[in-house]
Enzyme design. Structure first.
Site, short mmCIF file in Angstrom:
data_model
loop_
_atom_site.label_atom_id
_atom_site.label_comp_id
_atom_site.label_asym_id
_atom_site.label_seq_id
_atom_site.Cartn_x
_atom_site.Cartn_y
_atom_site.Cartn_z
N ALA A 1 64.78 60.68 -0.49
CA ALA A 1 63.87 59.55 -0.69
C ALA A 1 63.19 59.13 0.62
CB ALA A 1 64.63 58.37 -1.29
N GLU B 1 68.80 57.32 10.69
CA GLU B 1 69.84 57.94 9.88
C GLU B 1 71.19 57.72 10.54
OE1 GLU B 1 72.33 59.48 7.63
OE2 GLU B 1 70.27 59.67 6.87
N ASN C 1 72.76 62.81 0.14
CA ASN C 1 73.25 63.44 -1.08
C ASN C 1 72.30 64.51 -1.61
OD1 ASN C 1 75.77 62.34 -1.53
ND2 ASN C 1 74.99 60.59 -2.67
N GLY D 1 73.08 69.52 -6.78
CA GLY D 1 72.71 70.72 -7.52
C GLY D 1 71.22 70.96 -7.52
N ASP E 1 76.01 50.79 2.68
CA ASP E 1 75.99 49.83 3.79
C ASP E 1 74.84 48.84 3.71
OD1 ASP E 1 77.99 51.52 4.51
OD2 ASP E 1 77.16 52.09 6.46
N ARG F 1 76.60 61.72 -19.75
CA ARG F 1 77.60 61.74 -18.68
C ARG F 1 78.69 60.70 -18.88
NH1 ARG F 1 74.40 63.21 -13.03
NH2 ARG F 1 73.64 65.24 -13.75
N HIS G 1 77.22 59.34 -9.12
CA HIS G 1 75.94 58.65 -8.86
C HIS G 1 76.06 57.18 -9.23
CE1 HIS G 1 71.71 57.82 -8.59
NE2 HIS G 1 71.55 57.66 -9.89
#
Length: 452
Positions: free
Chosen positions: A53, A73, A81, A86, A262, A320, A430
């Site tokens: 993102a 970062e 992630n 995947g 955070d 899920r 997630h």
């Protein structure tokens, strides 16, 4: 592409939240004491988080003419992630779907997404997501991203519109985005942990910048155009996720270690509202005490789920949350994903390599016969053989009378040796909750007002 002047930043992976400040002078006497009298750094655009993102927001801004950007970062590596995911990305794509006989539409994607969240999602945000997903695929391809020609139904999704990266899963996104950041000269400062968001006053006025810690020093940075928070969720924060779903306290996680949420309390500290914090997805992962995660479940048309008794216990293509609850309701709280040799070879090299490692750690099993596989798994051989035979008959009949697996996903038998199985417990995957935003990703306070 969306115009930056409209205060929109295209986000290809994850969700980014933007707060848009004006160019106030830090020395303004009306400002609170927490605003620095002198800033250590000043940029136009400040982005917190160098995952999919954050990198996308930076590249999108640069393409629209804004290159005075700094990305912070907290980890020593880039990618978040996205890099370890995947990589499947859902988008309506007639050019890929129609040759596979798949009819789809934006409306279908919209309705399925709302239904998949029990209609709790914000319809305006879902509309923004599904309408822009096809354009995002095109945009990603324009900067070098390559997807496989065929779409698939991602585990836990409701329809075959998943785009699979051609190479190394989620890392592919990061590679092309980092190359674009280098092209535009966008700096990424690693091991820079944001500890405070600075607003004109604690609960009023405009967000001006942040304070971050690096090498034991505290540094303030002013953003004259916008602050974008793209710092990820809290899947790796046991305390925070257990606060919202106590069942998840001791589960392992598929997240990278830095996914600890955070920035969520820091945004709350300046008045941001929270939403959906109890919506936490799980994915098959390694049971507690194990470290080798297997992914033989990625294609819902290729695998069969069985329990310790060798029986199916859920439709493999279910939502899920349904899959999560089915696993957690088993006495052992884990099952096995089974594929045959064709299914195994349909996966990419990363998945196959992980399975090979799993053979050594006891997390994966391989045998030339179902009897041999059952022995390694510790399940009754007769029952496992019956389960697989029954499932293969369902593929022939295109009907699952036991659990209702969709006809389109009853497309591959489990019949070609060698056979593979992998331990499949539940792992926190997630976290869908976060700060409340509008469709332009502007952060809202508890009264529904935009925090500028």
């Amino acid at each position: 592409m969306m115009e930056l002047s409209r205060r929109k930043l295209l986000v290809a992976a994850g969700a980014a939240a933007a707060v848009v400040p004006a160019a106030h002078a830090a020395q303004d006497p009306s400002l609170s004491d927490n605003v620095p009298k002198k800033w250590d750094r000043t940029v136009k655009l400040l982005i917190v988080g160098a995952g999919g993102a954050g990198l996308t927001a930076a590249v999108s801004a640069a393409q629209n003419g804004l290159t005075d950007t700094l990305i912070l970062e907290k980890m020593a590596y880039i990618g978040g992630n996205t890099a370890i995911s995947g990589g499947g990305m859902n988008a309506v794509d007639p050019a890929r779907q129609k040759p596979q006989g798949i009819e789809d539409s934006i409306e279908n994607h919209y309705e399925q997404t709302l239904k998949g969240g029990d209609y709790r999602a914000n319809p305006a945000l879902v509309k923004e997501l599904v309408e822009n997903a096809p354009e995002t695929v095109t945009w990603l391809e324009s900067i070098g991203m390559k997807f496989k020609d065929k779409v698939y139904q991602v585990y836990g999704s409701l329809y075959p519109r998943g785009h699979a990266p051609l190479g190394s899963l989620g890392q592919d996104y990061i590679k092309v985005l980092v190359d674009q950041c280098k092209k535009y000269g966008i700096p990424i400062e690693k091991q820079a942990r944001v500890v405070r968001i600075i607003r004109e006053t604690p609960l009023k006025g405009k967000v001006l910048g942040v304070e971050y810690e690096k090498g034991g020093k505290l540094i303030t940075v002013r953003a004259t155009k916008a602050v974008v928070v793209a710092a990820g969720g809290f899947g790796a924060n046991k305390k925070m996720r257990a606060l919202h779903d106590p069942r998840l306290a001791d589960l392992t996680t598929t997240n990278h270690p830095g996914a600890t949420g955070d920035l969520l309390p820091l945004m709350v500290d300046v008045g941001a509202d929270l939403t959906g914090m109890d919506f936490i997805q799980c994915n098959p992962g390694c049971p507690p005490g194990h470290t080798s995660r297997q992914a033989l479940h990625l294609d819902v048309s290729r695998y069969v789920f069985v329990d310790k008794r060798g029986k199916r216990f859920v439709a493999e293509d279910a939502r899920r949350d349904v899959l999560r609850d089915a696993i957690l309701n088993l006495p052992e709280k884990f099952g096995y994903a089974i594929v045959d040799n064709d299914g195994f070879n349909s996966y990419n090299q990363v998945v196959r390599d992980d399975a090979m490692k799993g053979l050594k750690t006891g997390d994966a099993f391989k045998a030339d016969t179902l009897e041999g596989l059952a022995k390694q798994m510790g399940v009754p051989a007769d029952q496992l053989k019956k389960t697989i035979a029954d499932y293969n008959a369902m593929v022939d009949q295109k009907k699952d009378p036991d659990f209702g697996k969709a006809e389109r996903n009853l497309s591959h038998k489990i019949e070609k040796a060698p056979y593979w199985a992998a331990l499949s417990s539940m792992a926190v995957h997630h976290t869908m909750g976060g700060v409340r935003i509008d469709k332009e990703t502007r952060v809202l306070d508890r009264q529904g007002n935009v925090i500028e």
